[in-house]
Design an enzyme around this catalytic site. Structure first.
Site, PDB file in Angstrom:
ATOM      1  N   SER A 153      -9.103  10.204   0.305  1.00 20.35           N
ATOM      2  CA  SER A 153      -8.427  10.242   1.488  1.00 20.35           C
ATOM      3  C   SER A 153      -7.493  11.656   1.588  1.00 20.35           C
ATOM      4  O   SER A 153      -6.950  11.987   2.998  1.00 20.35           O
ATOM      5  CB  SER A 153      -7.293   9.149   1.436  1.00 20.35           C
ATOM      6  OG  SER A 153      -6.163   9.405   0.636  1.00 20.35           O
ATOM      7  N   LYS A 191      -0.178  10.898  -0.467  1.00 21.67           N
ATOM      8  CA  LYS A 191      -0.347  11.183   1.007  1.00 21.67           C
ATOM      9  C   LYS A 191       0.903  12.286   1.509  1.00 21.67           C
ATOM     10  O   LYS A 191       1.891  12.502   0.914  1.00 21.67           O
ATOM     11  CB  LYS A 191       0.082   9.854   1.651  1.00 21.67           C
ATOM     12  CG  LYS A 191      -1.065   8.773   1.293  1.00 21.67           C
ATOM     13  CD  LYS A 191      -2.613   9.081   1.920  1.00 21.67           C
ATOM     14  CE  LYS A 191      -3.447   7.870   1.883  1.00 21.67           C
ATOM     15  NZ  LYS A 191      -3.698   7.543   0.186  1.00 21.67           N
TER      16      LYS A 191
END
Length: 232
Positions: A153, A191
């Site tokens: 991701s 993230k």
């Protein structure tokens, strides 16, 4: 990039081969680098061989061949001082333009398991092993640790599955920081951090993954990304 000990051993082997025509024994290497056992020399030799600086010749005792030298040793004439059987009082100052030897010194950081860069995984808290990290990679004061990345991701931020990320421990973050976040006390993820009022967005660097938004009390920052190590 080589560690200080790897540079010292490579230079010692080079000097002895130029002087005697044969490489030194493992005992001589151990004494020259002031190591307690030959196992440390075996690890250094293996590291130099894996990085393409030397080659072990099969079926011959004490048979080592130097394939190449670091740019700092070839172009500037720099070489670490190695005194057989003793430690040097201080490393020599590098010539102008050469990389100081301290810059390649490596530190051991604990690898705290895996961190999700994709599907969330359970929070990490146990040391799985240690990894050598260049001291120049560590950012500022405070504790650091490492994590193995699981998932894709963050691929557009240059972070691939299987990479080792170096994290500086901190509990705050600025918008745009890449952070280790603990969500609802039971999952860890890597993230981009974005605060929007009383909400926190954890944003991926891959369009396949949606941005996840939580009330700020459900997200705890555990650290900020300061470096990355990749094996090929």
């Amino acid at each position: 990039m080589l560690t200080r000990k790897q540079l010292e051993l490579l230079d010692f082997i080079k000097q002895r081969m130029e002087r005697d025509g044969v490489p030194p024994s493992f005992d001589e290497m151990k004494d020259a680098l002031d190591l307690r056992s030959k196992s440390g020399i075996h690890r250094l030799i293996t590291a130099l061989e894996e990085r393409g600086f030397i080659r072990r010749l099969a079926h011959r005792a004490r048979a080592l061949e130097i394939i190449k030298l670091p740019d700092a040793m070839e172009k500037s004439g720099f070489s670490p001082r190695v005194i057989e059987g003793t430690k040097p009082a201080a490393p020599p100052a590098p010539p102008r333009g050469a990389m100081p030897i301290e810059a390649v010194h490596a530190l051991e950081l604990p690898v705290m398991g895996r961190i999700a860069a994709g599907v969330p995984i359970e929070a990490i808290s146990e040391i799985s092993h240690h990894v050598a990290v260049p001291g120049s990679m560590l950012s500022g004061r405070g504790a650091h640790y490492a994590l193995e990345v699981k998932g894709d991701s963050m691929i557009e931020a240059g972070i691939n599955d299987g990479d080792i990320v170096v994290i500086r421990e901190q509990v705050t973050a600025e918008n745009g920081d890449i952070v280790v976040a603990i969500v609802e006390d039971n999952e860890a993820t890597l993230k981009y951090f974005r605060r929007k009022g009383g909400m926190i967005a954890l944003e991926a660097a891959n369009p396949v993954y949606e941005t996840r938004v939580f009330p700020d009390h459900l997200v705890k920052v555990q650290g900020r990304l300061v470096g990355l190590i990749r094996s090929y």
